[in-house]
Design a protein around this motif. Sequence first.
Motif, PDB file in Angstrom:
ATOM      1  N   LYS A   1       0.921  -1.367  -0.115  1.00  0.00           N
ATOM      2  CA  LYS A   1       0.016  -0.097   0.072  1.00  0.00           C
ATOM      3  C   LYS A   1       0.654   1.379   0.055  1.00  0.00           C
ATOM      4  O   LYS A   1       0.748   2.177  -0.877  1.00  0.00           O
ATOM      5  N   ALA A   2       1.788   1.386   0.715  1.00  0.00           N
ATOM      6  CA  ALA A   2       2.955   2.493   0.617  1.00  0.00           C
ATOM      7  C   ALA A   2       3.613   2.635  -0.470  1.00  0.00           C
ATOM      8  O   ALA A   2       3.450   3.612  -0.995  1.00  0.00           O
ATOM      9  N   ILE A   3       3.858   1.667  -1.191  1.00  0.00           N
ATOM     10  CA  ILE A   3       4.540   1.586  -2.277  1.00  0.00           C
ATOM     11  C   ILE A   3       3.528   2.143  -3.542  1.00  0.00           C
ATOM     12  O   ILE A   3       3.909   2.907  -4.341  1.00  0.00           O
ATOM     13  N   ALA A   4       2.390   1.444  -3.602  1.00  0.00           N
ATOM     14  CA  ALA A   4       1.584   1.936  -4.464  1.00  0.00           C
ATOM     15  C   ALA A   4       0.917   3.156  -4.453  1.00  0.00           C
ATOM     16  O   ALA A   4       0.550   3.915  -5.380  1.00  0.00           O
ATOM     17  N   ASN A   5       1.125   3.963  -3.076  1.00  0.00           N
ATOM     18  CA  ASN A   5       0.414   5.234  -2.947  1.00  0.00           C
ATOM     19  C   ASN A   5       1.849   6.219  -2.882  1.00  0.00           C
ATOM     20  O   ASN A   5       1.556   7.412  -2.576  1.00  0.00           O
ATOM     21  N   ARG A   6       2.809   5.654  -3.751  1.00  0.00           N
ATOM     22  CA  ARG A   6       3.852   6.648  -3.634  1.00  0.00           C
ATOM     23  C   ARG A   6       4.469   7.184  -2.460  1.00  0.00           C
ATOM     24  O   ARG A   6       4.589   8.414  -2.280  1.00  0.00           O
ATOM     25  N   HIS A   7       4.688   6.553  -1.502  1.00  0.00           N
ATOM     26  CA  HIS A   7       4.898   6.912   0.065  1.00  0.00           C
ATOM     27  C   HIS A   7       6.339   6.165   0.594  1.00  0.00           C
ATOM     28  O   HIS A   7       6.582   5.197   0.337  1.00  0.00           O
ATOM     29  N   PRO A   8       7.122   7.078   0.856  1.00  0.00           N
ATOM     30  CA  PRO A   8       8.543   6.701   1.565  1.00  0.00           C
ATOM     31  C   PRO A   8       7.863   5.969   2.946  1.00  0.00           C
ATOM     32  O   PRO A   8       7.101   6.217   3.532  1.00  0.00           O
ATOM     33  N   PHE A   9       8.640   4.885   3.257  1.00  0.00           N
ATOM     34  CA  PHE A   9       8.313   4.157   4.291  1.00  0.00           C
ATOM     35  C   PHE A   9       9.587   3.834   5.238  1.00  0.00           C
ATOM     36  O   PHE A   9      10.607   3.924   4.833  1.00  0.00           O
ATOM     37  N   VAL A  10       9.032   3.719   6.440  1.00  0.00           N
ATOM     38  CA  VAL A  10       9.956   3.028   7.439  1.00  0.00           C
ATOM     39  C   VAL A  10       9.455   1.583   7.674  1.00  0.00           C
ATOM     40  O   VAL A  10       8.246   1.621   7.965  1.00  0.00           O
ATOM     41  N   LEU A  11      10.072   0.398   7.248  1.00  0.00           N
ATOM     42  CA  LEU A  11       9.404  -1.013   7.822  1.00  0.00           C
ATOM     43  C   LEU A  11       9.913  -1.669   8.994  1.00  0.00           C
ATOM     44  O   LEU A  11      10.792  -1.873   9.293  1.00  0.00           O
ATOM     45  N   VAL A  12       8.621  -1.744   9.695  1.00  0.00           N
ATOM     46  CA  VAL A  12       8.899  -2.652  11.109  1.00  0.00           C
ATOM     47  C   VAL A  12       8.561  -4.131  10.540  1.00  0.00           C
ATOM     48  O   VAL A  12       7.452  -4.465  10.457  1.00  0.00           O
ATOM     49  N   GLY A  13       9.691  -4.719  10.461  1.00  0.00           N
ATOM     50  CA  GLY A  13       9.502  -6.129   9.720  1.00  0.00           C
ATOM     51  C   GLY A  13      10.280  -7.085  10.670  1.00  0.00           C
ATOM     52  O   GLY A  13      11.196  -6.371  11.695  1.00  0.00           O
ATOM     53  N   SER A  14      10.541  -8.153  10.215  1.00  0.00           N
ATOM     54  CA  SER A  14      11.561  -9.285  10.666  1.00  0.00           C
ATOM     55  C   SER A  14      12.875  -8.624  10.271  1.00  0.00           C
ATOM     56  O   SER A  14      13.037  -8.014   9.160  1.00  0.00           O
ATOM     57  N   TYR A  15      13.806  -9.512  10.874  1.00  0.00           N
ATOM     58  CA  TYR A  15      15.264  -9.314  10.434  1.00  0.00           C
ATOM     59  C   TYR A  15      15.657  -9.164   8.810  1.00  0.00           C
ATOM     60  O   TYR A  15      14.969 -10.385   8.374  1.00  0.00           O
ATOM     61  N   LYS A  16      16.265  -8.374   8.254  1.00  0.00           N
ATOM     62  CA  LYS A  16      16.531  -8.301   6.800  1.00  0.00           C
ATOM     63  C   LYS A  16      15.355  -8.339   5.773  1.00  0.00           C
ATOM     64  O   LYS A  16      15.558  -8.841   4.814  1.00  0.00           O
ATOM     65  N   THR A  17      14.214  -7.653   6.381  1.00  0.00           N
ATOM     66  CA  THR A  17      13.119  -7.551   5.514  1.00  0.00           C
ATOM     67  C   THR A  17      13.432  -6.527   4.373  1.00  0.00           C
ATOM     68  O   THR A  17      13.144  -6.857   3.043  1.00  0.00           O
ATOM     69  N   LEU A  18      14.196  -5.590   4.744  1.00  0.00           N
ATOM     70  CA  LEU A  18      14.642  -4.473   3.735  1.00  0.00           C
ATOM     71  C   LEU A  18      15.456  -5.254   2.585  1.00  0.00           C
ATOM     72  O   LEU A  18      15.646  -4.999   1.340  1.00  0.00           O
ATOM     73  N   ASP A  19      16.411  -5.913   3.051  1.00  0.00           N
ATOM     74  CA  ASP A  19      17.307  -6.882   2.113  1.00  0.00           C
ATOM     75  C   ASP A  19      16.695  -7.600   1.275  1.00  0.00           C
ATOM     76  O   ASP A  19      17.031  -7.864   0.126  1.00  0.00           O
ATOM     77  N   TYR A  20      15.582  -8.367   1.561  1.00  0.00           N
ATOM     78  CA  TYR A  20      14.578  -8.915   0.636  1.00  0.00           C
ATOM     79  C   TYR A  20      13.964  -8.179  -0.283  1.00  0.00           C
ATOM     80  O   TYR A  20      14.394  -8.649  -1.576  1.00  0.00           O
ATOM     81  N   LEU A  21      13.625  -6.924   0.167  1.00  0.00           N
ATOM     82  CA  LEU A  21      13.079  -6.117  -0.902  1.00  0.00           C
ATOM     83  C   LEU A  21      14.156  -5.619  -1.755  1.00  0.00           C
ATOM     84  O   LEU A  21      13.742  -5.706  -3.201  1.00  0.00           O
ATOM     85  N   HIS A  22      15.377  -5.333  -1.533  1.00  0.00           N
ATOM     86  CA  HIS A  22      16.438  -5.029  -2.374  1.00  0.00           C
ATOM     87  C   HIS A  22      16.740  -6.232  -3.321  1.00  0.00           C
ATOM     88  O   HIS A  22      16.928  -6.244  -4.527  1.00  0.00           O
ATOM     89  N   LYS A  23      16.624  -7.497  -2.794  1.00  0.00           N
ATOM     90  CA  LYS A  23      17.042  -8.549  -3.715  1.00  0.00           C
ATOM     91  C   LYS A  23      15.767  -9.101  -4.633  1.00  0.00           C
ATOM     92  O   LYS A  23      16.081  -9.399  -5.799  1.00  0.00           O
ATOM     93  N   GLU A  24      14.770  -8.414  -4.645  1.00  0.00           N
ATOM     94  CA  GLU A  24      13.584  -8.573  -5.468  1.00  0.00           C
ATOM     95  C   GLU A  24      13.792  -7.399  -6.554  1.00  0.00           C
ATOM     96  O   GLU A  24      13.078  -7.500  -7.618  1.00  0.00           O
ATOM     97  N   GLY A  25      14.518  -6.363  -6.113  1.00  0.00           N
ATOM     98  CA  GLY A  25      14.731  -5.352  -7.062  1.00  0.00           C
ATOM     99  C   GLY A  25      14.114  -3.967  -6.714  1.00  0.00           C
ATOM    100  O   GLY A  25      14.252  -3.079  -7.368  1.00  0.00           O
ATOM    101  N   PHE A  26      13.483  -3.777  -5.503  1.00  0.00           N
ATOM    102  CA  PHE A  26      12.967  -2.613  -4.933  1.00  0.00           C
ATOM    103  C   PHE A  26      14.215  -1.681  -4.397  1.00  0.00           C
ATOM    104  O   PHE A  26      15.191  -2.306  -4.134  1.00  0.00           O
TER     105      PHE A  26
END
Length: 182
Positions: free
Chosen positions: A74-99
């Motif tokens: 939802k944050a991405i689809a609404n063109r919104h910067p975000f801080v992600l409260v998730g499990s360990y290395k969740t942002l790392d996963y997004l990077h690997k997917e290409g985000f």
Amino acid sequence: MNVHFNLGKAFRNKLLDCAERLRLRAPSIIDVDEWDTNHFDTSPPWPYEKTFFSLVSESQVVEDTLFLSEKIWKAIANRHPFVLVGSYKTLDYLHKEGFKTFDGWIDESYDKEKHPYKRISKIIREVKRLCSMSQSEMNKFLSEVDDIIEYNFNFYKEWSYKGVDEIIDTFFGQRAKELNLI
């Protein structure tokens, strides 16, 4: 009160104090004032238009499990910067997917913190920093991250369809082309 996690007495007392302060502020409208509808599949633009960034709290934070729900999309689809409260290395996963994410503008070192409560403490510090920005600092931030926001929005559209094609191929195989499904 039953305690199910060994958080330590000091941390437990901080949580209880925070809960009491929230109780004193009640009632509060967090997102919408209409609670008869489950809004997991809606994404009205007004919360994003009225806010500077999204604090996305995923369903899995403590467990050592990667789980991304509709909240981050939802944050991405609404063109919104975000801080992600998730499990360990969740942002790392997004990077690997290409985000792309906002490291350099947002301190994302929290994503590398394995201990969930230390990770959340780092997130809180960063959120406080972001919330203390002046209007001109917010405008500068948004201007500087606009390319990332647009990239993620466009990439998400392509990336989400990729999964649909894989599902169709799995279920229909060669027939998918004959049926003009892919």
